[in-house]
Design an enzyme around this catalytic site. Structure first.
Site, mmCIF file in Angstrom:
data_model
loop_
_atom_site.group_PDB
_atom_site.id
_atom_site.type_symbol
_atom_site.label_atom_id
_atom_site.label_comp_id
_atom_site.label_asym_id
_atom_site.label_seq_id
_atom_site.Cartn_x
_atom_site.Cartn_y
_atom_site.Cartn_z
ATOM 1 N N CYS A 15 13.677 -19.682 22.729
ATOM 2 C CA CYS A 15 13.132 -18.828 23.194
ATOM 3 C C CYS A 15 13.234 -17.543 22.315
ATOM 4 C CB CYS A 15 13.155 -17.979 24.215
ATOM 5 S SG CYS A 15 15.484 -17.876 24.848
ATOM 6 N N CYS A 18 16.859 -17.126 20.680
ATOM 7 C CA CYS A 18 17.546 -17.875 19.265
ATOM 8 C C CYS A 18 16.997 -17.896 18.463
ATOM 9 C CB CYS A 18 17.184 -19.252 20.137
ATOM 10 S SG CYS A 18 17.441 -19.993 21.878
ATOM 11 N N ASP A 414 -12.228 0.202 -4.649
ATOM 12 C CA ASP A 414 -11.892 0.654 -6.056
ATOM 13 C C ASP A 414 -13.751 -0.036 -6.113
ATOM 14 O OD1 ASP A 414 -11.905 0.360 -9.361
ATOM 15 O OD2 ASP A 414 -11.934 -1.541 -9.171
ATOM 16 N N ASP A 608 -9.536 -5.704 -8.133
ATOM 17 C CA ASP A 608 -9.208 -6.914 -8.472
ATOM 18 C C ASP A 608 -8.710 -6.532 -9.067
ATOM 19 O OD1 ASP A 608 -11.399 -5.346 -9.655
ATOM 20 O OD2 ASP A 608 -12.646 -6.606 -9.696
ATOM 21 N N ASP A 612 -5.294 -2.083 -10.653
ATOM 22 C CA ASP A 612 -6.045 -1.099 -9.562
ATOM 23 C C ASP A 612 -3.896 -1.902 -8.632
ATOM 24 O OD1 ASP A 612 -8.292 -0.667 -8.748
ATOM 25 O OD2 ASP A 612 -8.797 -2.868 -9.164
#
Length: 721
Positions: A15, A18, A414, A608, A612
């Site tokens: 679970c 742990c 952009d 891109d 940027d």
């Protein structure tokens, strides 16, 4: 300091308590910089200082906590087979006791009475308790040794209480609850087995990606073909790709042409024609022609390897909402034990209900409170969502980006290469009336065939499909254009300064087009004005539909560009963007993102280029076009492989769908406990029903996450293609 990351397979986690304990213990060790453990994948990623620690030291630390760890992927199939055998044996040993109990209660007399014998029940229950339940004892011991508690502690405590009570009662001819403890363990084992199967399905997307790669490649050595393993192929070597086979590695076609099935990268089902000089991706499938491909990337640098790595990292990381669930789980188990003891005290000492009823209520409270479902809710949904997104070409670097994107309220785009194609295209052709549009384009394209100007390609592409006349005797005038003889006619193509002719009839139209951000190309034939060609960067298909969709999601959309106000507003008008910030340098873009964040907005930046990268890193979520630069892709938290508007729409929507799914799972996980614990404390739930409810809660949470495997973008993005 030499920083390094290692990925480990971890066994023995049951679970979220742990996985949290492993993270907590390792984080305290000197030399360990970062730890992320994923319960769903049973994997962990540890970033450490090699000058201080070695890989073996980290594995030993995990083993000291009470779990298994290995560098290589664990043999999950073997572990699953062992669990299945133990489950089947537990069912075989439990079923006779359960059926005998039903037969006895309803006085059916259909089942052999030997199974009601206390010694037979003792033997059957002992096998289930200590063979079937061994994993719970082992896990409980490891946890208690380190002064923590998890699901194993609750199951071991609850079933041992019922089992020991029955052993004592057997010696004094009291009521037995052997079938209760055995059935409880069997139900939990069944739940864990079903959960493991369901969790394995959430990793299908990653397994599918791993299977996409070719194992061998045919390379040319001294003019002869040789089949070798892809791991031995070097950059610069030439591969021979036969029709119908996978392209082994990323490369450039140096000879041949063929239709390539790129669905594994783009999600598009239609094959794409690839010719000499074009790039191909490893893992895609060659259609009908033989290709000779020069290898450009190998090993971890190939696109497929990078995709797999990004998906793995996304599934290994934790979303902030998961950390909250882990904190709740860490406090939950000790509180449940205290509450169960209080319930026992109330019924035994205050209500005088007797030891038997008090111990049954104690056991029921302990069992129904296991927080397994709480720990599974987020990682299973994140795994399924990121895997599904990857199948559509959208790569998330981590669950935190999925969560942040889901409640983002500002989308900054952009211009060049993001909203637009990033290359010029012919938008309009106007004529003086003496020539047709087709003739103006044919004359201009014929002359431009001899030009190297960036706009020449746009004119030539616009004339594709037309039969062009021959051009000769070309002369170029830098900054003005080109003059050539085309079928005996003197043709000029270029700026107004080169075109010494009367364009007064087109003057007004030229001004209108320039106001829209177009670049004008003037065409003359034999000294007479023939027409003008308007060229500009074309906005991407469905850019307007995407902007409209983002608005429906409640997002403010901004266009951010270093271009002029005129060009920026022209593109913004065409795409339907009302907020425009133009003439901004890279540092200025970063300042804009800072300003928007200062307004307490959750900002998504889409770009891109190298320019940027700073703003992508600063935004709450940076999204890079996969068609852009490596710097932008490395900086961003999300990558759109094909760089389309549809992929951007998918990223925006699937993040919201995933968070809705997570919240629904957390609701179900908590509602079981909120309703179940009081009912168990009031004596309305037996340990068997409590165990069944606890197991069902975990399975239902995983099944809810698996609904994301059927998530279909076309349901939401019909207009965004």
């Amino acid at each position: 300091m030499k920083e390094e990351s290692v990925k480990l397979s971890i066994t023995g986690m049951t679970c979220s308590a742990c996985s949290s304990r492993i993270e907590r213990k390792l984080s305290k060790q000197q030399g360990i910089k970062e730890v992320a453990v994923n319960l769903s994948t049973a994997k962990g990623r540890v970033t450490y200082d090699r000058d201080t620690l070695q890989e073996e030291d980290i594995i030993r630390l995990i083993e000291d906590i009470g779990f298994g760890a290995s560098r290589e992927a664990a043999d999950t199939a073997e572990a699953e087979k062992k669990t299945k055998i133990i489950l089947i044996l537990s069912i075989i040993f439990t079923l006779p006791m359960s059926l005998a109990m039903v037969d006895h209660v309803f006085e059916l007399n259909l089942f052999p009475h030997i199974f009601m014998d206390k010694w037979v029940q003792f033997v059957l229950a002992s096998f289930v308790q200590f063979v079937g339940g061994w994993r719970f004892y082992k896990g409980a011991y490891a946890n208690l040794k380190h002064k923590s508690a998890n699901m194993d502690v609750l199951v071991a405590m609850g079933t041992t209480t019922a089992y020991l009570y029955s052993v004592v009662s057997m010696l004094f001819d009291g009521h037995l609850y052997f079938e209760a403890s055995a059935m409880l363990i069997t139900l939990v084992l069944l739940g864990k087995y079903l959960e493991a199967i369901a969790k394995a399905r959430t990793a299908d997307a990653l397994k599918s990606l791993m299977e996409l790669g070719a194992k061998t490649a045919i390379v040319l050595h001294d003019g002869k073909e040789a089949e070798v393993g892809v791991e031995s192929v070097m950059v610069g070597e030439t591969m021979v790709v036969k029709p119908g086979t996978k392209i082994p590695l990323d490369g450039e076609i140096i000879s041949g042409s063929s239709y390539i099935d790129e669905s594994m990268v783009t999600g598009e089902s239609l094959p794409v024609l690839k010719e000499t000089g074009e790039l191909v991706t490893g893992g895609t499938v060659n259609g009908g022609g033989t290709l000779f491909v020069k290898v450009t990337r190998v090993g971890a640098d190939t696109l497929l390897s990078r995709i797999i790595r990004m998906v793995e990292e996304a599934q290994a990381g934790k979303a902030p909402i998961q950390r909250m669930a882990d904190v709740i789980s860490s406090y939950f188990v000790p509180l449940v034990i205290i509450f169960a003891l209080m319930a026992f005290t109330f019924w035994f000492f205050i209500m005088g209900a007797g030891f038997t009823k008090a111990i049954i209520i104690f056991t029921s409270v302990i069992v129904i409170s296991c927080p397994c479902a709480l720990g599974l809710a987020t990682p299973t949904s994140v795994m399924t969502a990121t895997g599904r997104a990857a199948s559509f070409g959208v790569l998330f670097k981590g669950g935190e980006y999925l969560e942040k994107l889901s409640h983002a309220d500002t989308l900054v785009l952009d211009k060049t290469g993001t909203v637009t194609e990033g290359r010029p295209a012919v938008r309009e052709i106007e004529t003086t009336g003496s020539f047709s549009r087709e003739n103006v384009l044919k004359f201009a394209a014929a002359a431009e065939m001899l030009s190297e100007h960036p706009l020449a390609k746009a004119v030539i592409e616009a004339a594709e499909g037309l039969e062009l006349p021959n051009a000769e005797n070309a002369s170029t005038d830098a900054g003005k254009g080109i003059r050539a003889a085309v079928e005996g006619h003197d043709v000029t193509v270029g700026s107004r300064r080169l075109a010494d002719a009367d364009f007064s009839s087109l003057e007004e139209r030229a001004e209108e087009l320039e106001a829209l951000g177009r670049t004008m190309i003037f065409v003359t034939v034999d000294g007479k004005a023939a027409g003008l060609i308007a060229v500009s960067d074309k906005i991407k298909e469905s850019a307007g539909a995407l902007v409209e969709y983002a608005g429906r999601l409640g997002m403010d959309v901004y266009l951010l560009t270093g271009d002029t106000e005129k060009a920026a507003h022209a593109v913004a008008h065409e795409a339907g963007i009302s907020n425009v910030i133009a003439g901004v340098l890279p540092d200025g873009k970063k300042d804009v993102i800072e300003r928007l964040k200062a307004e307490e907005r959750t900002v998504v930046m889409v770009g891109d280029g190298i320019n940027d990268a700073p703003s992508l890193a600063l935004a709450d979520v940076g999204i890079a076009m996969g068609t852009g630069t490596d710097v932008a892709i490395e900086t961003a938290g999300v990558t759109l492989l094909k760089g389309t508007m549809k992929e951007l729409g998918i990223a925006l929507k699937i993040s919201r769908s995933a968070m809705l799914n997570i919240k629904l799972s957390l609701f179900w996980a908590l509602i079981y406990n909120i309703l179940g614990i009081p009912l168990a404390a009031m004596g309305y739930l037996s340990p068997i029903i409590a165990g069944a409810a606890m197991s069902f809660s975990s399975v239902s949470v995983v099944l809810n996450a698996l609904r994301l495997k059927r998530w279909n973008p076309d349901k939401y993005l019909r207009r965004v293609q």
